[in-house]
Design a protein around this motif. Sequence first.
Motif, PDB file in Angstrom:
ATOM      1  N   ASN A 149      -0.776  -8.887  -3.804  1.00 21.75           N
ATOM      2  CA  ASN A 149      -0.064  -7.446  -3.429  1.00 21.75           C
ATOM      3  C   ASN A 149       1.398  -7.587  -3.773  1.00 21.75           C
ATOM      4  O   ASN A 149       1.991  -8.532  -3.207  1.00 21.75           O
ATOM      5  CB  ASN A 149      -0.283  -6.849  -2.127  1.00 21.75           C
ATOM      6  CG  ASN A 149       0.255  -5.461  -1.955  1.00 21.75           C
ATOM      7  OD1 ASN A 149       1.394  -5.384  -1.417  1.00 21.75           O
ATOM      8  ND2 ASN A 149      -0.665  -4.505  -2.290  1.00 21.75           N
ATOM      9  N   LYS A 151       3.871  -5.423  -2.961  1.00 25.75           N
ATOM     10  CA  LYS A 151       4.629  -4.961  -1.580  1.00 25.75           C
ATOM     11  C   LYS A 151       4.679  -6.359  -0.758  1.00 25.75           C
ATOM     12  O   LYS A 151       5.819  -6.687  -0.163  1.00 25.75           O
ATOM     13  CB  LYS A 151       4.078  -3.898  -1.040  1.00 25.75           C
ATOM     14  CG  LYS A 151       4.164  -2.589  -1.732  1.00 25.75           C
ATOM     15  CD  LYS A 151       5.857  -2.273  -1.856  1.00 25.75           C
ATOM     16  CE  LYS A 151       5.925  -0.803  -2.767  1.00 25.75           C
ATOM     17  NZ  LYS A 151       7.020  -0.587  -3.081  1.00 25.75           N
ATOM     18  N   GLU A 152       3.887  -6.938  -0.582  1.00 27.43           N
ATOM     19  CA  GLU A 152       3.837  -8.299   0.327  1.00 27.43           C
ATOM     20  C   GLU A 152       4.549  -9.121  -0.130  1.00 27.43           C
ATOM     21  O   GLU A 152       5.167  -9.929   0.689  1.00 27.43           O
ATOM     22  CB  GLU A 152       2.241  -8.608   0.422  1.00 27.43           C
ATOM     23  CG  GLU A 152       1.330  -7.701   1.279  1.00 27.43           C
ATOM     24  CD  GLU A 152      -0.126  -7.660   0.890  1.00 27.43           C
ATOM     25  OE1 GLU A 152      -0.510  -8.805   0.644  1.00 27.43           O
ATOM     26  OE2 GLU A 152      -0.841  -6.943   1.377  1.00 27.43           O
ATOM     27  N   LYS A 155       8.284  -8.239   0.115  1.00 31.27           N
ATOM     28  CA  LYS A 155       8.932  -8.540   1.373  1.00 31.27           C
ATOM     29  C   LYS A 155       9.229 -10.042   1.831  1.00 31.27           C
ATOM     30  O   LYS A 155      10.335 -10.320   2.243  1.00 31.27           O
ATOM     31  CB  LYS A 155       7.795  -8.155   2.401  1.00 31.27           C
ATOM     32  CG  LYS A 155       8.071  -8.292   3.918  1.00 31.27           C
ATOM     33  CD  LYS A 155       9.332  -7.652   4.387  1.00 31.27           C
ATOM     34  CE  LYS A 155       9.739  -7.969   5.824  1.00 31.27           C
ATOM     35  NZ  LYS A 155      10.819  -7.394   6.426  1.00 31.27           N
ATOM     36  N   VAL A 176       2.911  -6.193   6.717  1.00 32.01           N
ATOM     37  CA  VAL A 176       3.093  -5.327   5.677  1.00 32.01           C
ATOM     38  C   VAL A 176       1.959  -4.650   5.248  1.00 32.01           C
ATOM     39  O   VAL A 176       1.754  -3.550   5.020  1.00 32.01           O
ATOM     40  CB  VAL A 176       3.686  -6.044   4.488  1.00 32.01           C
ATOM     41  CG1 VAL A 176       3.781  -5.079   3.208  1.00 32.01           C
ATOM     42  CG2 VAL A 176       5.080  -6.616   4.842  1.00 32.01           C
ATOM     43  N   ARG A 177       0.686  -5.601   5.155  1.00 27.43           N
ATOM     44  CA  ARG A 177      -0.443  -4.944   4.805  1.00 27.43           C
ATOM     45  C   ARG A 177      -0.887  -4.171   5.845  1.00 27.43           C
ATOM     46  O   ARG A 177      -1.401  -2.850   5.705  1.00 27.43           O
ATOM     47  CB  ARG A 177      -1.628  -5.797   4.738  1.00 27.43           C
ATOM     48  CG  ARG A 177      -2.997  -5.636   4.515  1.00 27.43           C
ATOM     49  CD  ARG A 177      -3.844  -6.491   4.005  1.00 27.43           C
ATOM     50  NE  ARG A 177      -3.304  -6.954   2.627  1.00 27.43           N
ATOM     51  CZ  ARG A 177      -3.965  -7.601   1.922  1.00 27.43           C
ATOM     52  NH1 ARG A 177      -5.372  -8.231   2.306  1.00 27.43           N
ATOM     53  NH2 ARG A 177      -3.725  -8.165   0.609  1.00 27.43           N
ATOM     54  N   ARG A 180       0.773  -0.928   5.431  1.00 25.36           N
ATOM     55  CA  ARG A 180       0.615  -0.052   4.284  1.00 25.36           C
ATOM     56  C   ARG A 180      -0.873   0.716   4.472  1.00 25.36           C
ATOM     57  O   ARG A 180      -1.030   1.672   3.712  1.00 25.36           O
ATOM     58  CB  ARG A 180       0.504  -1.027   3.108  1.00 25.36           C
ATOM     59  CG  ARG A 180       0.279  -0.665   1.554  1.00 25.36           C
ATOM     60  CD  ARG A 180       0.498  -1.603   0.608  1.00 25.36           C
ATOM     61  NE  ARG A 180      -0.066  -2.753   1.062  1.00 25.36           N
ATOM     62  CZ  ARG A 180      -1.165  -3.282   0.626  1.00 25.36           C
ATOM     63  NH1 ARG A 180      -2.047  -2.233   0.117  1.00 25.36           N
ATOM     64  NH2 ARG A 180      -1.752  -4.425   0.928  1.00 25.36           N
ATOM     65  N   LEU A 183      -0.261   3.937   6.780  1.00 25.06           N
ATOM     66  CA  LEU A 183       0.470   4.763   5.896  1.00 25.06           C
ATOM     67  C   LEU A 183      -0.437   5.549   4.652  1.00 25.06           C
ATOM     68  O   LEU A 183      -0.616   6.625   4.887  1.00 25.06           O
ATOM     69  CB  LEU A 183       1.712   4.313   4.915  1.00 25.06           C
ATOM     70  CG  LEU A 183       2.317   5.143   4.230  1.00 25.06           C
ATOM     71  CD1 LEU A 183       2.836   6.385   5.047  1.00 25.06           C
ATOM     72  CD2 LEU A 183       3.492   4.558   3.325  1.00 25.06           C
ATOM     73  N   GLY A 184      -1.502   4.616   4.173  1.00 25.25           N
ATOM     74  CA  GLY A 184      -2.327   5.217   3.583  1.00 25.25           C
ATOM     75  C   GLY A 184      -3.336   6.032   4.064  1.00 25.25           C
ATOM     76  O   GLY A 184      -3.838   7.216   3.595  1.00 25.25           O
ATOM     77  N   ASP A 269      11.369   2.474   0.589  1.00 19.01           N
ATOM     78  CA  ASP A 269       9.943   1.919   0.848  1.00 19.01           C
ATOM     79  C   ASP A 269       9.723   1.917   2.658  1.00 19.01           C
ATOM     80  O   ASP A 269      10.360   1.186   3.134  1.00 19.01           O
ATOM     81  CB  ASP A 269       9.633   0.502   0.626  1.00 19.01           C
ATOM     82  CG  ASP A 269       8.160   0.284   0.637  1.00 19.01           C
ATOM     83  OD1 ASP A 269       7.557   1.015   1.453  1.00 19.01           O
ATOM     84  OD2 ASP A 269       7.763  -0.840   0.002  1.00 19.01           O
ATOM     85  N   VAL A 271       7.535   0.872   4.424  1.00 20.70           N
ATOM     86  CA  VAL A 271       7.069  -0.440   4.994  1.00 20.70           C
ATOM     87  C   VAL A 271       8.548  -1.193   5.339  1.00 20.70           C
ATOM     88  O   VAL A 271       8.251  -1.890   6.538  1.00 20.70           O
ATOM     89  CB  VAL A 271       6.452  -1.381   3.640  1.00 20.70           C
ATOM     90  CG1 VAL A 271       6.397  -2.933   4.312  1.00 20.70           C
ATOM     91  CG2 VAL A 271       5.323  -0.806   3.173  1.00 20.70           C
ATOM     92  N   THR A 275       8.131  -2.831   9.517  1.00 17.35           N
ATOM     93  CA  THR A 275       8.188  -4.335   9.681  1.00 17.35           C
ATOM     94  C   THR A 275       9.567  -5.050  10.007  1.00 17.35           C
ATOM     95  O   THR A 275      10.304  -4.279   9.657  1.00 17.35           O
ATOM     96  CB  THR A 275       7.595  -4.938   8.050  1.00 17.35           C
ATOM     97  OG1 THR A 275       8.620  -4.507   7.203  1.00 17.35           O
ATOM     98  CG2 THR A 275       6.230  -4.571   8.085  1.00 17.35           C
TER      99      THR A 275
END
Length: 276
Positions: A149, A151-152, A155, A176-177, A180, A183-184, A269, A271, A275
């Motif tokens: 991923n 985004k992960e 970070k 982060v996961r 995410r 938020l999804g 972002d 995220v 975090t």
Amino acid sequence: MCSSSANGMFGGNLTFDHRIQEWGIFKSRFNQFCLANDINEDTDKAGLKRRALLLTSLVEETYRVVRDLASPTSLEDQEYTALLTLLEKHFVPKKSSFAERYNFYKAEQRAGEELAEWAARVRSLAQHCGFGAELQTALRDRFVLGLENVKEKEKLFSESISSLTFDRALELAASVRCARLALGGARQEPAPQLYALRPGAQRAAAAAAAGASHSDSARCEVCGYKSHSKDQCRFVNLTCKNCHKRGHLKRMCKLRVKSNNFMETVDGDIVEDLTN
């Protein structure tokens, strides 16, 4: 609780078939079996009982291989420690550190593979690489660089390499996961159910939905998204990382203004707000 066999031994019956089993795993289980049944160098000084237990755990094909390896000495005449060495040498293939490192460095997280599973696989791949004192650094680097991923990975790329450990990298990637995924779930909006209404009522409902959609164009003062109002926002109780006040995220903080006194574009972002 350990199960007990008919003869009073704890741990059940162990078997080893070299064609389908790994010697290292069986050896570890066999040692635990002996420990559970108080069979050790003090209670079995000559090793006769351990030798008998080991030999009787071998399936016929494996027993035949071991017999041939020990020839011309009979298995019944082999000392227990010598028998272990014999099996170790034959059933544990020699490893090439370069080949193991090649597999380690090219490994990447598979699609659908959980972070904990990926971390465990990285540890397993490093077992025969001979990293020594550099093991923890190698584990961290492979875990981070092999993440699937973006985004992960982003970070973790923002962290200081001098202080980021393997365990901390796993913890941050997991946070982060979680953010995410949360938020999804918040972004999903149910579609209006019009099929049960009469034609006139359907038109009225469609107009109401259009009006609601137009009213949703205003951003939420807490998180900046348009799918809900401030009183419906799931982040309303979080503390802003910019002004440290509760009720909005950093991306919506009114203190983040440019020199022309206009608000910055809300394109950060989320995220980053959820975090450490």
